[in-house]
Design an enzyme around this catalytic site. Structure first.
Site, mmCIF file in Angstrom:
data_model
loop_
_atom_site.group_PDB
_atom_site.id
_atom_site.type_symbol
_atom_site.label_atom_id
_atom_site.label_comp_id
_atom_site.label_asym_id
_atom_site.label_seq_id
_atom_site.Cartn_x
_atom_site.Cartn_y
_atom_site.Cartn_z
ATOM 1 N N GLU A 71 38.474 15.521 28.408
ATOM 2 C CA GLU A 71 40.500 15.348 29.402
ATOM 3 C C GLU A 71 40.252 14.211 29.653
ATOM 4 O O GLU A 71 39.607 13.418 30.779
ATOM 5 C CB GLU A 71 39.496 16.412 30.762
ATOM 6 C CG GLU A 71 41.836 16.382 31.650
ATOM 7 C CD GLU A 71 41.810 15.599 32.207
ATOM 8 O OE1 GLU A 71 41.431 14.357 31.759
ATOM 9 O OE2 GLU A 71 41.496 16.225 33.149
ATOM 10 N N HIS A 79 48.385 17.317 37.886
ATOM 11 C CA HIS A 79 48.262 16.646 38.759
ATOM 12 C C HIS A 79 49.100 14.873 38.038
ATOM 13 O O HIS A 79 48.423 13.633 38.808
ATOM 14 C CB HIS A 79 46.898 16.168 39.301
ATOM 15 C CG HIS A 79 46.123 15.627 38.187
ATOM 16 N ND1 HIS A 79 45.454 17.078 36.721
ATOM 17 C CD2 HIS A 79 45.269 14.994 37.731
ATOM 18 C CE1 HIS A 79 44.937 16.295 35.912
ATOM 19 N NE2 HIS A 79 44.321 14.953 36.805
ATOM 20 N N ASP A 88 44.020 21.720 40.141
ATOM 21 C CA ASP A 88 44.842 21.491 39.411
ATOM 22 C C ASP A 88 45.163 23.135 38.063
ATOM 23 O O ASP A 88 44.341 22.882 37.396
ATOM 24 C CB ASP A 88 44.782 20.680 38.486
ATOM 25 C CG ASP A 88 46.926 20.471 37.681
ATOM 26 O OD1 ASP A 88 47.337 21.842 37.103
ATOM 27 O OD2 ASP A 88 46.327 19.241 36.910
ATOM 28 N N GLU A 143 44.653 4.485 31.625
ATOM 29 C CA GLU A 143 42.374 4.200 31.828
ATOM 30 C C GLU A 143 42.037 4.547 30.308
ATOM 31 O O GLU A 143 40.627 3.961 30.743
ATOM 32 C CB GLU A 143 42.524 5.207 32.393
ATOM 33 C CG GLU A 143 42.829 6.167 33.876
ATOM 34 C CD GLU A 143 42.047 7.250 34.636
ATOM 35 O OE1 GLU A 143 42.051 7.218 35.450
ATOM 36 O OE2 GLU A 143 42.277 8.048 34.581
#
Length: 544
Positions: free
Chosen positions: A265, A422, A173, A274
């Protein structure tokens, strides 16, 4: 394997202990080097006769035990000393593993319903292996991560990020990776001679960027099996004196010192999916006062949208269950449940921002000051001033994060107006769309409730102010529909203010006039190759 090889294996384990004691003086961090070591010359037996307490060897020759970190504990591989290329068995040593010391060199352990007796080649090897098991059992119950996460979800999550292909997908990405590098290198003053913590390091790419910016030391924490690949990259790039890869979760490991900067990240779809942002905030316990966070804060943008095509697509999927004679079977009793399921799926794709009916509402998450508990229930009030009349089919979400450095501020955006990443964008549909007019006010809320599947239940509730018209839906962010196909984004219907046909022919006429002018001047542009001469005399006078 010879006794010298066995001694070498023991020495490696001793070195691991010594290095660990130098770097981290705690039982938690002790797991890191210990859980990646080998023990050679081990004889593995099983009980042959419980009455007489007799044992029989399972393998004809001695074995090598390879221990490697796993998100669920330690992965134990058994190989023959004389055939290290072939793994005979794999077992998982977890917090529930039963084990006991037998004398100075033997160790009894229960693995996958098999009761094994391990006889090590030295007292030291038995001691080190016992510490591997004890550290796993000691650490697991204390984990904040384990308390908030289902074991099956965690296992699937770390397995997913343990694949090189998934790391490649993120690294490729270009927008993501290049923005991080620019933010770090552009603020080298924040990294020069500093101690850095990389949370969820993956391949370690951000750790390398920190070293490029002049970091004195980087602790790269990675809970998946990707940690072993990150270590390979560190060694092959000769930066092992700068980057220390520590397998484990930030909630479970210990560091030898506080850090100046935390890099990570941690963003998922819709920013919060998540639940890694909680892990990122948890890492602040290692941050020095006035330390830096890269990124520093995140903005979740929310806007009402109109997209009849998307709505019809999902609606028609559910109509499969409206068949009364599918191979002679009446499916209609499941139509209502099918409709619920499809509309509980957030849509992950990209779109033209002109489908948005109002300016987006911005919800800010401050990574430097917000608490982990703040992310358990996120209640976002909404108020939109509608800019165009139409049917509101739901809410669109995207996020931006800012790196607030000492030298410059850098933004990473997943907006539909920015280059695609992404993360794409996310849309949540209403089962019952709302017709709304320009100038009206649309109010409501978005409620994100964290669950133990490392995701959120998302409730959207919308109401047209001054009316009784409202609509709501609850969606499962853990189960999105990945709709993106790679095709160019189409403009919303009805956005042409001139005739596309006339525009095309006008363009062709203009091109034709240019060509005619070129021909009169003796040149012609051929297939974009520039001007070609029109002199054909040479060809006629000198035939081949």
């Amino acid at each position: 394997m010879s006794s010298s090889s066995s001694s070498s294996s023991s020495s490696r384990a001793v070195v691991a202990i010594e290095q660990n004691n130098k770097c981290v003086n705690s039982a938690a961090a002790e797991l890191c080097p210990l859980s990646n070591c080998q023990f050679a010359g081990v004889v593995i037996s099983a009980i042959a006769d419980e009455q007489k307490l007799e044992f029989s060897n399972i393998y004809k020759s001695s074995c090598t035990l390879s221990c490697s970190y796993d998100s669920q504990g330690v992965l134990l591989r058994i190989m023959l000393d004389n055939d290290l290329g072939r793994v005979l068995k794999e077992y998982m040593i977890s917090a529930d593993t039963d084990a006991a010391q037998l004398g100075k060199r033997c160790y009894a352990i229960s693995l996958d319903a098999e009761n094994l007796v391990l006889r090590f080649s030295s007292d030291q090897d038995q001691l080190l292996f016992r510490k591997v098991v004890e550290n796993v059992k000691h650490l697991r119950p204390k984990s904040v991560f384990s308390q908030r996460t289902e074991e099956s979800s965690a296992s699937q999550y770390f397995q997913f990020y343990g694949y090189l292909s998934q790391q490649q997908n993120m690294m490729q990405d270009y927008v993501r990776t290049s923005t991080y590098q620019r933010a770090i290198l552009g603020n080298s003053v924040d990294f020069q001679d500093k101690i850095v913590l990389d949370v969820g390091a993956g391949s370690g790419i951000l750790s390398f960027f920190a070293v490029q910016a002049g970091a004195a030391k980087v602790y790269a924490i990675e809970a998946s099996n990707m940690a072993q690949y990150a270590q390979q990259l560190v060694e092959s790039n000769n930066v092992q004196h700068k980057i220390s890869v520590i397998p484990g979760k930030i909630e479970e490991i210990e560091l030898p010192e506080k850090v100046d900067v935390i890099i990570s990240e941690p963003m998922g779809y819709m920013l919060y999916n998540e639940r890694m942002l909680e892990t990122y905030l948890h890492a602040r316990k290692w941050l020095k006062p006035h330390g830096k966070m890269y990124p520093t804060h995140g903005d979740l943008h929310i806007a009402p949208f109109s997209d009849e095509s998307l709505y019809s697509e999902q609606y028609n999927k559910a109509n499969f269950w409206y068949q009364s004679a599918f191979h002679g079977v009446d499916l209609t009793t499941l139509h209502k449940e099918g409709m619920k399921e499809y509309f509980r799926q957030p849509i992950v794709d990209t779109f033209d921002i002109r489908i948005c009916m109002a300016k987006s509402v911005r919800h800010v998450c401050d990574f430097l000051n917000d608490k982990e508990d703040d992310l358990h229930v996120i209640d976002i009030p909404l108020e939109f001033h509608i800019l165009q009349t139409g049917i509101c089919h739901g809410l669109a979400f995207w996020f931006d994060v800012e790196f607030s450095g000492s030298s410059q501020h850098v933004w990473l955006s997943t907006s539909p107006t920015a280059p695609l990443t992404h993360w794409y964008q996310v849309r949540c549909l209403l089962p019952m769309p709302i017709f709304i007019k320009q100038g009206q006010t649309l109010t409501g809320r978005v409620l994100l409730e964290a669950n133990r599947r490392q995701s959120y239940d998302v409730t959207i509730d919308l109401h047209i102010e001054g009316t009784l018209i409202s609509s709501s839906n609850t969606l499962d962010l853990k189960n999105p529909y990945f709709r993106y196909t790679g095709a160019p984004v189409q403009a919303p219907p009805g956005t042409n203010t001139q005739s596309p046909s006339e525009q095309y022919w006008t363009q062709m006429d203009t091109q034709g006039n240019r060509n005619s002018t070129s021909m009169l001047n003796g040149t012609l542009s051929v297939n974009g190759m520039g001007d070609a001469g029109m002199d054909i005399t040479h060809g006629l006078m000198h035939p081949h």
